[in-house]
Write a protein that holds these residues in place. Sequence first.
Motif, mmCIF file in Angstrom:
data_model
loop_
_atom_site.group_PDB
_atom_site.id
_atom_site.type_symbol
_atom_site.label_atom_id
_atom_site.label_comp_id
_atom_site.label_asym_id
_atom_site.label_seq_id
_atom_site.Cartn_x
_atom_site.Cartn_y
_atom_site.Cartn_z
ATOM 1 N N PRO A 111 -4.050 -54.963 18.604
ATOM 2 C CA PRO A 111 -4.776 -54.452 17.438
ATOM 3 C C PRO A 111 -3.845 -54.247 16.245
ATOM 4 O O PRO A 111 -2.636 -54.079 16.422
ATOM 5 C CB PRO A 111 -5.321 -53.107 17.940
ATOM 6 C CG PRO A 111 -4.346 -52.681 18.989
ATOM 7 C CD PRO A 111 -3.864 -53.945 19.643
ATOM 8 N N PRO A 112 -4.374 -54.259 15.034
ATOM 9 C CA PRO A 112 -3.541 -53.984 13.861
ATOM 10 C C PRO A 112 -3.086 -52.532 13.889
ATOM 11 O O PRO A 112 -3.789 -51.653 14.389
ATOM 12 C CB PRO A 112 -4.489 -54.251 12.682
ATOM 13 C CG PRO A 112 -5.860 -54.040 13.241
ATOM 14 C CD PRO A 112 -5.790 -54.492 14.666
ATOM 15 N N GLY A 113 -1.873 -52.294 13.392
ATOM 16 C CA GLY A 113 -1.361 -50.931 13.347
ATOM 17 C C GLY A 113 -0.526 -50.545 14.550
ATOM 18 O O GLY A 113 0.104 -49.484 14.544
ATOM 19 N N LEU A 114 -0.498 -51.374 15.582
ATOM 20 C CA LEU A 114 0.310 -51.104 16.773
ATOM 21 C C LEU A 114 1.528 -52.023 16.755
ATOM 22 O O LEU A 114 1.385 -53.247 16.755
ATOM 23 C CB LEU A 114 -0.512 -51.333 18.042
ATOM 24 C CG LEU A 114 0.219 -51.123 19.376
ATOM 25 C CD1 LEU A 114 0.650 -49.659 19.527
ATOM 26 C CD2 LEU A 114 -0.653 -51.551 20.547
ATOM 27 N N ALA A 115 2.724 -51.452 16.751
ATOM 28 C CA ALA A 115 3.951 -52.241 16.728
ATOM 29 C C ALA A 115 4.124 -52.983 18.056
ATOM 30 O O ALA A 115 3.658 -52.536 19.098
ATOM 31 C CB ALA A 115 5.151 -51.346 16.465
ATOM 32 N N THR A 116 4.809 -54.121 18.003
ATOM 33 C CA THR A 116 5.091 -54.867 19.225
ATOM 34 C C THR A 116 6.225 -54.211 19.999
ATOM 35 O O THR A 116 6.160 -54.069 21.226
ATOM 36 C CB THR A 116 5.475 -56.321 18.901
ATOM 37 O OG1 THR A 116 4.413 -56.936 18.164
ATOM 38 C CG2 THR A 116 5.699 -57.125 20.178
ATOM 39 N N GLN A 117 7.277 -53.792 19.298
ATOM 40 C CA GLN A 117 8.424 -53.152 19.923
ATOM 41 C C GLN A 117 8.780 -51.879 19.178
ATOM 42 O O GLN A 117 8.372 -51.674 18.036
ATOM 43 C CB GLN A 117 9.625 -54.098 19.920
ATOM 44 C CG GLN A 117 9.474 -55.301 20.833
ATOM 45 C CD GLN A 117 10.646 -56.250 20.730
ATOM 46 O OE1 GLN A 117 10.857 -56.863 19.691
ATOM 47 N NE2 GLN A 117 11.406 -56.381 21.802
ATOM 48 N N LYS A 124 5.383 -45.486 19.485
ATOM 49 C CA LYS A 124 4.243 -46.098 20.165
ATOM 50 C C LYS A 124 4.230 -47.588 19.862
ATOM 51 O O LYS A 124 4.212 -47.999 18.704
ATOM 52 C CB LYS A 124 2.921 -45.465 19.698
ATOM 53 C CG LYS A 124 1.712 -45.994 20.458
ATOM 54 C CD LYS A 124 0.429 -45.314 20.020
ATOM 55 C CE LYS A 124 -0.760 -45.872 20.799
ATOM 56 N NZ LYS A 124 -2.035 -45.252 20.385
ATOM 57 N N HIS A 125 4.246 -48.403 20.920
ATOM 58 C CA HIS A 125 4.314 -49.846 20.748
ATOM 59 C C HIS A 125 3.859 -50.549 22.016
ATOM 60 O O HIS A 125 3.735 -49.921 23.088
ATOM 61 C CB HIS A 125 5.735 -50.274 20.379
ATOM 62 C CG HIS A 125 6.808 -49.603 21.203
ATOM 63 N ND1 HIS A 125 7.163 -50.040 22.462
ATOM 64 C CD2 HIS A 125 7.568 -48.500 20.939
ATOM 65 C CE1 HIS A 125 8.104 -49.257 22.945
ATOM 66 N NE2 HIS A 125 8.382 -48.311 22.055
ATOM 67 N N VAL A 126 3.604 -51.858 21.907
ATOM 68 C CA VAL A 126 3.127 -52.637 23.051
ATOM 69 C C VAL A 126 4.141 -52.620 24.186
ATOM 70 O O VAL A 126 3.787 -52.434 25.352
ATOM 71 C CB VAL A 126 2.836 -54.100 22.635
ATOM 72 C CG1 VAL A 126 2.487 -54.946 23.862
ATOM 73 C CG2 VAL A 126 1.699 -54.162 21.625
ATOM 74 N N ASP A 127 5.416 -52.787 23.857
ATOM 75 C CA ASP A 127 6.450 -52.822 24.892
ATOM 76 C C ASP A 127 6.443 -51.549 25.725
ATOM 77 O O ASP A 127 6.711 -51.571 26.933
ATOM 78 C CB ASP A 127 7.819 -53.034 24.242
ATOM 79 C CG ASP A 127 8.896 -53.376 25.255
ATOM 80 O OD1 ASP A 127 8.612 -54.141 26.196
ATOM 81 O OD2 ASP A 127 10.032 -52.870 25.116
ATOM 82 N N GLY A 128 6.123 -50.433 25.097
ATOM 83 C CA GLY A 128 6.089 -49.162 25.810
ATOM 84 C C GLY A 128 4.889 -49.009 26.727
ATOM 85 O O GLY A 128 4.842 -48.067 27.526
ATOM 86 N N LYS A 150 3.562 -55.413 12.899
ATOM 87 C CA LYS A 150 2.745 -54.242 13.222
ATOM 88 C C LYS A 150 1.320 -54.370 12.699
ATOM 89 O O LYS A 150 0.360 -54.055 13.405
ATOM 90 C CB LYS A 150 3.401 -52.983 12.643
ATOM 91 C CG LYS A 150 2.631 -51.702 12.938
ATOM 92 C CD LYS A 150 3.369 -50.495 12.380
ATOM 93 C CE LYS A 150 2.586 -49.201 12.658
ATOM 94 N NZ LYS A 150 3.302 -48.010 12.139
ATOM 95 N N ASP A 151 1.162 -54.844 11.471
ATOM 96 C CA ASP A 151 -0.165 -54.906 10.860
ATOM 97 C C ASP A 151 -0.889 -56.227 11.103
ATOM 98 O O ASP A 151 -1.989 -56.431 10.591
ATOM 99 C CB ASP A 151 -0.069 -54.633 9.358
ATOM 100 C CG ASP A 151 0.383 -53.204 9.075
ATOM 101 O OD1 ASP A 151 -0.057 -52.297 9.804
ATOM 102 O OD2 ASP A 151 1.188 -53.002 8.144
ATOM 103 N N THR A 152 -0.263 -57.147 11.861
ATOM 104 C CA THR A 152 -0.910 -58.403 12.232
ATOM 105 C C THR A 152 -1.547 -58.228 13.602
ATOM 106 O O THR A 152 -0.916 -57.721 14.522
ATOM 107 C CB THR A 152 0.115 -59.555 12.281
ATOM 108 O OG1 THR A 152 0.741 -59.678 11.004
ATOM 109 C CG2 THR A 152 -0.563 -60.865 12.642
ATOM 110 N N SER A 153 -2.777 -58.654 13.730
ATOM 111 C CA SER A 153 -3.491 -58.544 15.004
ATOM 112 C C SER A 153 -3.504 -59.891 15.714
ATOM 113 O O SER A 153 -3.112 -60.911 15.153
ATOM 114 C CB SER A 153 -4.928 -58.075 14.752
ATOM 115 O OG SER A 153 -5.589 -58.958 13.849
ATOM 116 N N GLY A 154 -3.972 -59.883 16.977
ATOM 117 C CA GLY A 154 -4.230 -61.151 17.641
ATOM 118 C C GLY A 154 -3.442 -61.431 18.897
ATOM 119 O O GLY A 154 -2.895 -60.520 19.531
ATOM 120 N N VAL A 155 -3.385 -62.720 19.264
ATOM 121 C CA VAL A 155 -2.841 -63.164 20.548
ATOM 122 C C VAL A 155 -1.356 -62.832 20.691
ATOM 123 O O VAL A 155 -0.540 -63.234 19.859
ATOM 124 C CB VAL A 155 -3.026 -64.685 20.736
ATOM 125 C CG1 VAL A 155 -2.427 -65.130 22.076
ATOM 126 C CG2 VAL A 155 -4.499 -65.060 20.692
#
Length: 381
Positions: A111-117, A124-128, A150-155
């Motif tokens: 989702p937008p707004g969630l950092a990858t790392q 708060k991030h996907v890696d976590g 962070k602000d880009t959404s998608g695959v």
Amino acid sequence: MKAKSSAQVRQFTVGPDDDGIRLDRWFKRNLPQIGFGTISKWARTGQIRVDGGRAKPEDRLVAGQVLRVPPGGEQQGRKPRERRELSEDEIAEAQAMVISDDKAAIVLNKPPGLATQGGTKTTKHVDGLLDAFAPGEDDPRPRLVHRLDKDTSGVLLVARTPGSAAYFSRRFSGRSARKVYWALVVGVPEVREGTIDAPLAKQPGTGGEKMHVDTEDGARAVTRYRVVDKAGKSAAWLELEPLTGRTHQLRVHCEAIGHPIVGDGKYGGKDAFLTGSVSRKMHLHARRLIIDHPDAGKLDATAELPSHFAETMQHLGFDEGMSDASPLAGDGPTEKSRAEKKQAARQHAKQVRKGRRGERRSRGAASKPTKPKGKPAGKRK
């Protein structure tokens, strides 16, 4: 990786995921607490053995070989990574992002707004959240193989094992992975389809936080684009396919041709925002990823739009079906079917606007004060 250990030595059976990798890379994957200096010393003194024979750090391993490792060797002050305990809400959040899941890969819709790392002030991030996909102590922790802003959404592709991580990383670095993004931009490019070839470098004075076009010292950056549809002269819907992987490449390239991505104030400034009810969030979405799969065939994943992007598409009268069938399949819709879809989308948008006008009129009527019946009361003396 299968292991047997004793007080004297440790023995590991090389697994399929580690087939073909160098010995030093095997240690980095499986025993990261042991430093390269120690590995070199053990190899030099014959303490590391592969199927009973001496081995060098650069030797490549084969699945099924037995690796003998002496005890100890952990770097001073360095400990193996501990798994993070996730809350039920965090586990549910991670599971809600899943598009597909198999033994080699997990495909997420970030989702937008969630950092990858993680990073400075980013906790708060996907890696976590990836420990949600490896609940058992012996389960390998999934690994990120690429990232999104962070602000880009998608695959977003996550590898399940070290072997699949190496496999996918080679596809990304070799440019055989195909990524298609959707973007809404301000204005309409005069050239409806083309290639943006503009080298990028870190912009001085921004601490590396921002990129810019640098024709002298920049790294080559190439993006294909196609205008799928337009909303008058105010906005356009683009398909973007990056052929290189530079930081913020799509955002800088869109701004460079005079059409910043809607909501991207970092690169487009105040000109990146549309008036009216259009969301101020960035409208850049990693729509589709096609990449070779370790088990043969292709991994082909598509991510649904986030709500703010979908609402803007509807508001501008864009039909999602005008893109998915044509850019990747090679046998897309005919001009007639495109025109029909476009007309249907416009009719739908017209009906939505008509309904909203009716709602506004009824709300306005309800808010007007009612006039009292009869003659107005006289003023008190």
